[in-house]
Scaffold this active site. Structure first.
Site, short mmCIF file in Angstrom:
data_model
loop_
_atom_site.label_atom_id
_atom_site.label_comp_id
_atom_site.label_asym_id
_atom_site.label_seq_id
_atom_site.Cartn_x
_atom_site.Cartn_y
_atom_site.Cartn_z
N ASP A 92 0.86 -1.17 0.00
CA ASP A 92 0.00 0.00 0.00
C ASP A 92 0.91 1.23 0.00
OD1 ASP A 92 -1.92 1.91 0.37
OD2 ASP A 92 -2.65 1.15 2.27
N ASP A 271 -7.66 -7.69 1.04
CA ASP A 271 -6.80 -7.70 2.23
C ASP A 271 -7.57 -7.08 3.37
OD1 ASP A 271 -5.33 -4.87 3.21
OD2 ASP A 271 -6.35 -4.78 1.28
#
Length: 376
Positions: A92, A271
């Site tokens: 990320d 996720d």
């Protein structure tokens, strides 16, 4: 990186495929365990591979940038070597973490300045240095820097936020194309579709982001405070807009039921910290429902944790034993619960895949959601 679509369910938008990277293949639908700081909390890599059967894990740019820091990661040869993980990694950009630092961050057209949650030191992420940072970390899949718009934002704020994300994406893509991977394997990046709960903005965001998408695209800014039905609505809005040959990653989602509902709406990758965080706090997700392992009802229940589960911990330890460990505040409790929950999540998406291939996913999903959301 490449994505190959293999099968579609005839009665929903569910699909399965393969994401190919230089560190291995990822069979979708897939759940990706979160390893924010270079580790999935409380789980050995051997167990991630052999028992949980994780095909990809996550790291976070914000946290890894602060510690161990880029000098250490570069000297180690990137995150794969630093944490001894030889399968794919996704990072990320840190956009969500910076978004969470309300009061100690400032967004401008140039980028985002923020104070470290560790020592208060000041830092700045721009699209350009965020690319450079993720090049050093070395993830197979990088996320573009974006602003994560609050789920309850009004249209005016959401539109302004999207404009900033789009400007950053154009700069991010330019920098990505000007640079190269550092460690001898390819990297790709996913643009992120924002737009809050407004269909017009979501479609606008998708059409813009697809100009920069290679093998996949991410859907961000959901499960951040908006009603669940709005999340599902946005996925339905986006499904016909995103080409079939792009892997679709729904960021930060979610409960097992959320995952199955999102798979039914065409999502491939997920996720969430829920299986690990909730596991550490005594909540187990199972094929028969949700268990709070601190409840007195388990005190003398010597049956297996989850008779239908696939993790070895499901059949090695009893409910009574795990409850005892939690009540005694024994750290082994968190390890058992974490491994169980992650194994369940991976088993859930693998089973979903088999039903997509068989063509009966929609009916299976309806029955399964009712069963796994019950409280035991």
């Amino acid at each position: 990186m490449k994505f190959k679509l293999l099968a579609k369910d005839p009665n929903s938008n569910a699909r399965c495929g393969i994401v190919s990277t230089d560190h291995g293949d990822i069979h979708t639908p897939i759940f990706m365990p979160v390893g924010t700081l270079g580790a999935v909390k409380g789980v050995f890599h051997k167990d991630l591979k052999e028992d949980i059967k994780a095909e990809i894990i996550l790291g976070n740019t914000y946290h890894l940038y602060l510690r161990p820091g880029l000098d250490t990661l570069k000297a180690a040869g990137g995150l794969h070597k630093f944490e001894s993980w030889d399968r794919p990694i996704l990072t990320d950009s840190g956009g969500f973490q910076v978004f969470s630092l309300t009061g100690i961050r400032k967004l401008t057209k140039e980028g985002c300045t923020f104070s470290s949650h560790i020592d208060g030191s000041r830092h700045c992420f721009t699209p350009e240095n965020n690319v450079d940072t993720q090049r050093i970390i070395g993830a197979d899949i990088m996320m573009a820097l974006d602003e994560c718009c609050p789920g309850d934002a009004d249209f005016r704020y959401a539109e302004k936020s999207l404009s900033l994300t789009q400007d950053w994406l154009e700069r991010y893509s330019k920098r990505f194309n000007e640079t190269e991977a550092l460690y001898g394997y390819d990297q790709t990046f996913f643009p992120i579709i924002q737009g809050c709960i407004y269909p017009e903005l979501r479609i606008r965001a998708a059409e813009h982001a697809l100009r920069f998408a290679d093998a996949g695209i991410a859907i961000g800014g959901l499960a951040v405070g908006e009603p669940t039905d709005k999340m599902y609505e946005m996925l339905e809005v986006l499904h016909p807009v995103i080409p079939e040959d792009k892997a679709r990653y729904l960021m930060g989602v979610g409960t097992p039921a959320n995952i199955l509902e999102a798979i039914a709406r065409g999502v491939d990758m997920f996720d969430c910290v829920m299986p690990t965080r909730n596991g550490r706090n005594g909540m187990l997700f199972t094929w028969n429902g949700i268990m709070n392992m601190r409840n007195a009802k388990w005190e003398k229940d010597f049956s297996e944790l989850d008779p239908t589960g696939t993790s070895f911990v499901d059949h090695c330890y009893s409910k009574a034993y795990l409850r005892h460990l939690f009540i005694a505040k024994e750290m082994f409790a968190a390890m058992i619960a974490t491994e169980h929950n992650l194994a369940f999540y991976l088993d859930l998406v693998r089973t979903a895949r088999t039903h997509i291939e068989a063509g009966d996913f929609a009916a299976w999903k309806e029955a399964t959601v009712k069963r796994i959301t019950s409280r035991l």
